[in-house]
Design a protein around this motif. Structure first.
Motif, PDB file in Angstrom:
ATOM      1  N   ARG A  54       4.084   5.267   9.785  1.00  0.00           N
ATOM      2  CA  ARG A  54       3.847   3.851   9.457  1.00  0.00           C
ATOM      3  C   ARG A  54       4.779   2.948  10.262  1.00  0.00           C
ATOM      4  O   ARG A  54       4.373   1.898  10.760  1.00  0.00           O
ATOM      5  N   ARG A  68       3.325  -1.669   4.348  1.00  0.00           N
ATOM      6  CA  ARG A  68       2.106  -2.309   4.856  1.00  0.00           C
ATOM      7  C   ARG A  68       1.926  -3.720   4.296  1.00  0.00           C
ATOM      8  O   ARG A  68       0.880  -4.043   3.727  1.00  0.00           O
ATOM      9  N   ASP A 106       0.855  -1.183   0.000  1.00  0.00           N
ATOM     10  CA  ASP A 106       0.000   0.000   0.000  1.00  0.00           C
ATOM     11  C   ASP A 106       0.896   1.240   0.000  1.00  0.00           C
ATOM     12  O   ASP A 106       1.367   1.679   1.052  1.00  0.00           O
ATOM     13  N   ARG A 140       6.694  -2.603   7.340  1.00  0.00           N
ATOM     14  CA  ARG A 140       5.726  -1.667   7.918  1.00  0.00           C
ATOM     15  C   ARG A 140       5.460  -0.502   6.971  1.00  0.00           C
ATOM     16  O   ARG A 140       4.330  -0.073   6.793  1.00  0.00           O
ATOM     17  N   ARG A 181       3.510   2.766  13.635  1.00  0.00           N
ATOM     18  CA  ARG A 181       2.103   2.357  13.669  1.00  0.00           C
ATOM     19  C   ARG A 181       1.246   3.355  14.437  1.00  0.00           C
ATOM     20  O   ARG A 181       0.519   2.992  15.369  1.00  0.00           O
TER      21      ARG A 181
END
Lengths: 204, 204
Positions: free
Chosen positions: B195, A198, A152, A195, B198
């Motif tokens: 990101r 994603r 993403d 991360r 998180r």
């Protein structure tokens, strides 16, 4: 043997190889412009005259090092994804290899980054082409994952650049006597990259 | 005026300021060890003798630049979070400022990174203390967010280091003529940091 000696392990004869290692040390200490061929030769336990048997100029030495360094990182990246299935697994393998390489070869990598501007024009063009291939490898992996819906990412170019920063900057701060091994740094970098993209949850 | 001139805008007299800018250019071109004070003075349109009125040695010039550069980045980071509420917003503000600073001041930042090893011992200790404060600012923000449950991070030290890499490495590749402005790079870096931590969904 330092890990970076692997980069020139195939160079023969042994004196040529020794001069490459000595040049990296001299450039790291004094910079390219602050280094004389005499200093490099002395570091390799040779006379300045003996150096010229192997390399015509200091510029040749810098180019040879830059070439071997970039071929080494390209080979590490290509090898890391060979036969690996799944976008998430591939990009993690790539980031692991990329960061680990920069920890292991931090000294040679730093020298080359600092001295890219000192390369002569024709040499600079050849190295720039290799650098584009390194960037393209990462960019294309991200692009493919986005196209397949596995990642993403809104800004593929900017995000690929940032992923490269995560791995490349390791050579700036890494110290062998520090708390993390190259493998641990590789693993953390791969995790953080997942991360960013994603794709952490085992999705392929 | 280049953006980095802001870093020494408070230095007086004007000749001292001009010499700092000329030294950055000389160090960028030839490296610290490859640069003579004569070359720096010429770049500032002065004689070597006139340089010594302002700086005792080339080492003094390097230290002065390193000091101003590090004070500038510290000030940018502190200012970015002043009065900002919420862990997620604070770390985003910090990362925006950190990456933007490294784009705007890429030339001075690169020179200092490349030449840290050339600082004399006492100078190196003072700069190392400033660098620890920069690292601590980011580390403590991450730590506080983790403690409050706002960030999801297993390895606070390693993750903070990686966040710093995202911002610092900008000075290695940034070119003013490239497609992204320092502000766009700051925004992307803040987004990717969220990101990594998180904390993207507006959570404070």
């Amino acid at each position: 043997m330092s890990p970076s000696d692997e980069i020139w392990s195939a160079v023969t004869p042994e004196a040529s190889r020794r001069l490459l290692a000595a040049a990296v040390e001299s450039f790291a200490e004094l910079g390219y412009h602050g280094t004389s061929t005499r200093h490099i030769a002395a570091g390799a336990g040779m006379s300045a005259g003996a150096l010229y048997v192997h390399y015509r100029t200091k510029a040749d030495l810098l180019f040879r090092i830059a070439l071997l360094v970039h071929e080494s990182v390209l080979e590490a990246l290509r090898g890391s994804v060979e036969g690996v299935p799944g976008h998430a697994r591939r990009v993690r393998a790539l980031m692991y290899a990329f960061a680990r390489w920069h920890a292991r070869h931090h000294r040679a990598a730093r020298v080359i980054q600092n001295e890219l501007g000192a390369l002569e024009d024709e040499h600079a063009r050849r190295i720039a082409a290799l650098r584009r291939r390194v960037r393209a490898l990462l960019h294309d992996e991200v692009q493919a994952g986005v196209a397949a819906g596995a990642f993403d990412v809104a800004d593929v170019a900017g995000t690929s650049r940032a992923l490269a920063s995560l791995a490349i900057d390791v050579c700036r701060w890494y110290r062998p006597e520090g708390p993390s091994s190259p493998e641990e740094i590789g693993a953390l970098t791969a995790h953080l990259a997942a991360r960013i993209l994603r794709c952490e949850d085992g999705a392929a």
